[in-house]
Scaffold this motif. Structure first.
Motif, PDB file in Angstrom:
ATOM      1  N   LEU A   1      39.451  55.601  47.359  1.00 24.75           N
ATOM      2  CA  LEU A   1      37.998  55.733  47.456  1.00 24.75           C
ATOM      3  C   LEU A   1      37.348  54.472  46.922  1.00 24.75           C
ATOM      4  N   THR A   2      36.459  53.865  47.720  1.00 24.28           N
ATOM      5  CA  THR A   2      35.801  52.635  47.307  1.00 24.28           C
ATOM      6  C   THR A   2      34.387  52.589  47.856  1.00 24.28           C
ATOM      7  N   GLY A   3      33.674  51.505  47.546  1.00 26.08           N
ATOM      8  CA  GLY A   3      32.307  51.330  48.033  1.00 26.08           C
ATOM      9  C   GLY A   3      32.199  50.159  48.974  1.00 26.08           C
ATOM     10  N   GLY A   4      31.259  50.228  49.917  1.00 27.80           N
ATOM     11  CA  GLY A   4      31.023  49.122  50.829  1.00 27.80           C
ATOM     12  C   GLY A   4      30.303  47.976  50.134  1.00 27.80           C
ATOM     13  N   GLY A   5      30.596  46.753  50.547  1.00 28.04           N
ATOM     14  CA  GLY A   5      29.966  45.598  49.937  1.00 28.04           C
ATOM     15  C   GLY A   5      30.516  45.336  48.545  1.00 28.04           C
TER      16      GLY A   5
ATOM     17  N   TYR B   1      41.805  44.328  37.999  1.00 29.55           N
ATOM     18  CA  TYR B   1      42.299  43.268  38.873  1.00 29.55           C
ATOM     19  C   TYR B   1      41.177  42.289  39.195  1.00 29.55           C
ATOM     20  N   PRO B   2      41.534  41.050  39.530  1.00 29.91           N
ATOM     21  CA  PRO B   2      40.528  40.171  40.137  1.00 29.91           C
ATOM     22  C   PRO B   2      39.938  40.852  41.371  1.00 29.91           C
ATOM     23  N   THR B   3      38.648  40.668  41.593  1.00 31.98           N
ATOM     24  CA  THR B   3      37.961  41.365  42.681  1.00 31.98           C
ATOM     25  C   THR B   3      38.664  41.175  44.021  1.00 31.98           C
ATOM     26  N   SER B   4      39.136  39.970  44.276  1.00 27.13           N
ATOM     27  CA  SER B   4      39.763  39.672  45.570  1.00 27.13           C
ATOM     28  C   SER B   4      41.096  40.393  45.757  1.00 27.13           C
ATOM     29  N   GLU B   5      41.694  40.900  44.671  1.00 24.68           N
ATOM     30  CA  GLU B   5      43.000  41.549  44.742  1.00 24.68           C
ATOM     31  C   GLU B   5      42.924  43.068  44.669  1.00 24.68           C
ATOM     32  N   LEU B   6      41.727  43.595  44.409  1.00 24.40           N
ATOM     33  CA  LEU B   6      41.607  45.028  44.124  1.00 24.40           C
ATOM     34  C   LEU B   6      42.031  45.898  45.302  1.00 24.40           C
ATOM     35  N   ARG B   7      41.520  45.629  46.474  1.00 23.59           N
ATOM     36  CA  ARG B   7      41.806  46.479  47.632  1.00 23.59           C
ATOM     37  C   ARG B   7      43.302  46.515  47.930  1.00 23.59           C
ATOM     38  N   ALA B   8      43.927  45.336  47.941  1.00 23.71           N
ATOM     39  CA  ALA B   8      45.360  45.270  48.228  1.00 23.71           C
ATOM     40  C   ALA B   8      46.156  46.012  47.159  1.00 23.71           C
ATOM     41  N   ALA B   9      45.747  45.870  45.903  1.00 27.78           N
ATOM     42  CA  ALA B   9      46.460  46.552  44.822  1.00 27.78           C
ATOM     43  C   ALA B   9      46.331  48.068  44.958  1.00 27.78           C
ATOM     44  N   ALA B  10      45.133  48.539  45.318  1.00 26.04           N
ATOM     45  CA  ALA B  10      44.919  49.977  45.487  1.00 26.04           C
ATOM     46  C   ALA B  10      45.750  50.527  46.634  1.00 26.04           C
TER      47      ALA B  10
ATOM     48  N   ILE C   1      42.784  57.632  44.464  1.00 26.73           N
ATOM     49  CA  ILE C   1      42.703  56.404  43.676  1.00 26.73           C
ATOM     50  C   ILE C   1      41.314  55.815  43.870  1.00 26.73           C
ATOM     51  N   ALA C   2      40.571  55.639  42.781  1.00 29.00           N
ATOM     52  CA  ALA C   2      39.276  54.964  42.863  1.00 29.00           C
ATOM     53  C   ALA C   2      39.501  53.465  42.769  1.00 29.00           C
ATOM     54  N   ALA C   3      39.053  52.734  43.774  1.00 30.11           N
ATOM     55  CA  ALA C   3      39.057  51.273  43.740  1.00 30.11           C
ATOM     56  C   ALA C   3      37.619  50.853  43.451  1.00 30.11           C
ATOM     57  N   VAL C   4      37.302  50.704  42.176  1.00 29.34           N
ATOM     58  CA  VAL C   4      35.920  50.457  41.743  1.00 29.34           C
ATOM     59  C   VAL C   4      35.649  48.966  41.895  1.00 29.34           C
ATOM     60  N   ASN C   5      35.058  48.617  43.025  1.00 26.02           N
ATOM     61  CA  ASN C   5      34.876  47.230  43.422  1.00 26.02           C
ATOM     62  C   ASN C   5      33.606  46.596  42.881  1.00 26.02           C
ATOM     63  N   GLY C   6      32.785  47.372  42.181  1.00 25.39           N
ATOM     64  CA  GLY C   6      31.539  46.871  41.625  1.00 25.39           C
ATOM     65  C   GLY C   6      30.944  47.942  40.741  1.00 25.39           C
TER      66      GLY C   6
ATOM     67  N   ASP D   1      41.903  60.507  40.399  1.00 21.66           N
ATOM     68  CA  ASP D   1      43.139  60.671  39.638  1.00 21.66           C
ATOM     69  C   ASP D   1      43.593  59.389  38.970  1.00 21.66           C
ATOM     70  N   ILE D   2      43.347  58.277  39.603  1.00 23.68           N
ATOM     71  CA  ILE D   2      43.687  56.961  39.064  1.00 23.68           C
ATOM     72  C   ILE D   2      42.488  56.056  39.330  1.00 23.68           C
ATOM     73  N   VAL D   3      42.115  55.248  38.334  1.00 30.37           N
ATOM     74  CA  VAL D   3      40.945  54.369  38.462  1.00 30.37           C
ATOM     75  C   VAL D   3      41.392  52.921  38.300  1.00 30.37           C
ATOM     76  N   LEU D   4      41.237  52.145  39.370  1.00 33.27           N
ATOM     77  CA  LEU D   4      41.466  50.708  39.351  1.00 33.27           C
ATOM     78  C   LEU D   4      40.107  50.024  39.461  1.00 33.27           C
ATOM     79  N   MET D   5      39.896  48.982  38.662  1.00 36.02           N
ATOM     80  CA  MET D   5      38.585  48.341  38.641  1.00 36.02           C
ATOM     81  C   MET D   5      38.703  46.843  38.889  1.00 36.02           C
ATOM     82  N   ALA D   6      37.727  46.298  39.609  1.00 34.92           N
ATOM     83  CA  ALA D   6      37.576  44.856  39.703  1.00 34.92           C
ATOM     84  C   ALA D   6      37.126  44.336  38.342  1.00 34.92           C
ATOM     85  N   GLU D   7      37.539  43.128  38.008  1.00 29.47           N
ATOM     86  CA  GLU D   7      37.285  42.606  36.667  1.00 29.47           C
ATOM     87  C   GLU D   7      35.799  42.425  36.371  1.00 29.47           C
ATOM     88  N   ASP D   8      34.958  42.296  37.397  1.00 28.41           N
ATOM     89  CA  ASP D   8      33.519  42.155  37.153  1.00 28.41           C
ATOM     90  C   ASP D   8      32.758  43.467  37.390  1.00 28.41           C
TER      91      ASP D   8
END
Length: 255
Positions: free
Chosen positions: A57-61, A186-195, A104-109, A123-130
């Motif tokens: 699960l992530t957000g657009g933009g 994760y670095p923002t550019s790597e978040l989606r691939a890592a998720a 898995i939450a891919a919190v991109n922002g 269940d699992i939360v992955l976040m972009a570093e910013d």
């Protein structure tokens, strides 16, 4: 990866993984009443998909979700609209707690208000570093009734939960990881691939063992929800009719 839905909640298919995107970037992925319904329907569709094993699960933009759309909030002075929205919020929480597949939450922002609650219900939360989390309900004059009061005390200490719920302060990604509110950063550019990589790793596990283990662990959350949600949701609904909330909304909209 194949895209299946062309609206504000997109579902993309990547083998056994379903990437669900809250895709309303022009409004910072904020929720209206209609988006509440569309999101719940999209998640129900994924739950019924016999080939799905894991959800990302992530957000657009560049935003996960800023929570409720402030242009919609003035309508909450209408008792009927308010009742329907709070029922929708309760159904969304129940759906996430009972959801059969790992999410898995891919919190991109920024994940703010309901957006923060939604991430915490995964269940699992992955976040972009910013990225950051913030439950801003109280700061807006609203009871934290749609997730924060349920999830924060289970994931961190009661003292920290109260501090962040009472103040609405931002929790940067690194701090969220240290507090137990995120698994990895994760670095923002790597978040989606890592998720997606983690989703495929989890999706390869024996499905009955995986799903029933999630169900067993989530009984802790379900038990807490039975204690917290009735009061919290009703108290939040009352907040929307109070003058201090309306004054806060006017101040925010004038900025």
């Amino acid at each position: 990866m194949n895209e299946r839905t062309p609206n504000e909640v997109r579902i993309e298919v990547d083998g056994p993984v379903r990437l669900v995107t809250i895709d309303r970037p022009h409004r910072r992925n904020t929720f209206t009443d209609e988006l509440h319904d569309d999101f719940r329907k999209a998640m129900a569709d994924v739950a019924d998909d016999r080939d799905a094993r894991v959800v990302v699960l992530t957000g657009g933009g560049s935003v996960f979700s800023y929570g409720g759309d402030l242009e919609f909030i003035p309508n909450l002075t209408d008792a009927h609209v308010r009742r329907r929205m709070m029922q929708s919020a309760r159904h969304l929480i129940d759906q996430m707690v009972d959801f059969p597949l790992p999410v898995i939450a891919a919190v991109n922002g920024p994940a703010v208000g309901l957006g923060c609650s939604l991430a915490m219900l995964c269940d699992i939360v992955l976040m972009a570093e910013d990225a950051y989390l913030a439950d801003t309900h109280v700061a807006l004059g609203v009871v934290a009734g749609d997730g924060g009061a349920l999830c924060f005390p289970l994931m961190t200490s009661l003292l920290k939960a109260k501090e962040y719920l009472f103040t609405g302060a931002r929790i940067p990604a690194a701090k969220a990881e240290a507090l137990g509110l995120a698994n990895r950063v994760y670095p923002t550019s790597e978040l989606r691939a890592a998720a997606l990589t983690l989703a495929h790793e989890i999706g390869a596990m024996p499905w009955q063992a995986l799903q029933d283990t999630k169900r067993a662990v989530n009984l802790h959350l379900k038990h807490a929800a039975a204690l917290v949600n009735d009061f919290a949701i009703h108290a939040e609904a009352e907040s929307f009719s109070r003058p201090e909330f309306l004054a806060q909304i006017e101040r925010v909209q004038r900025r």
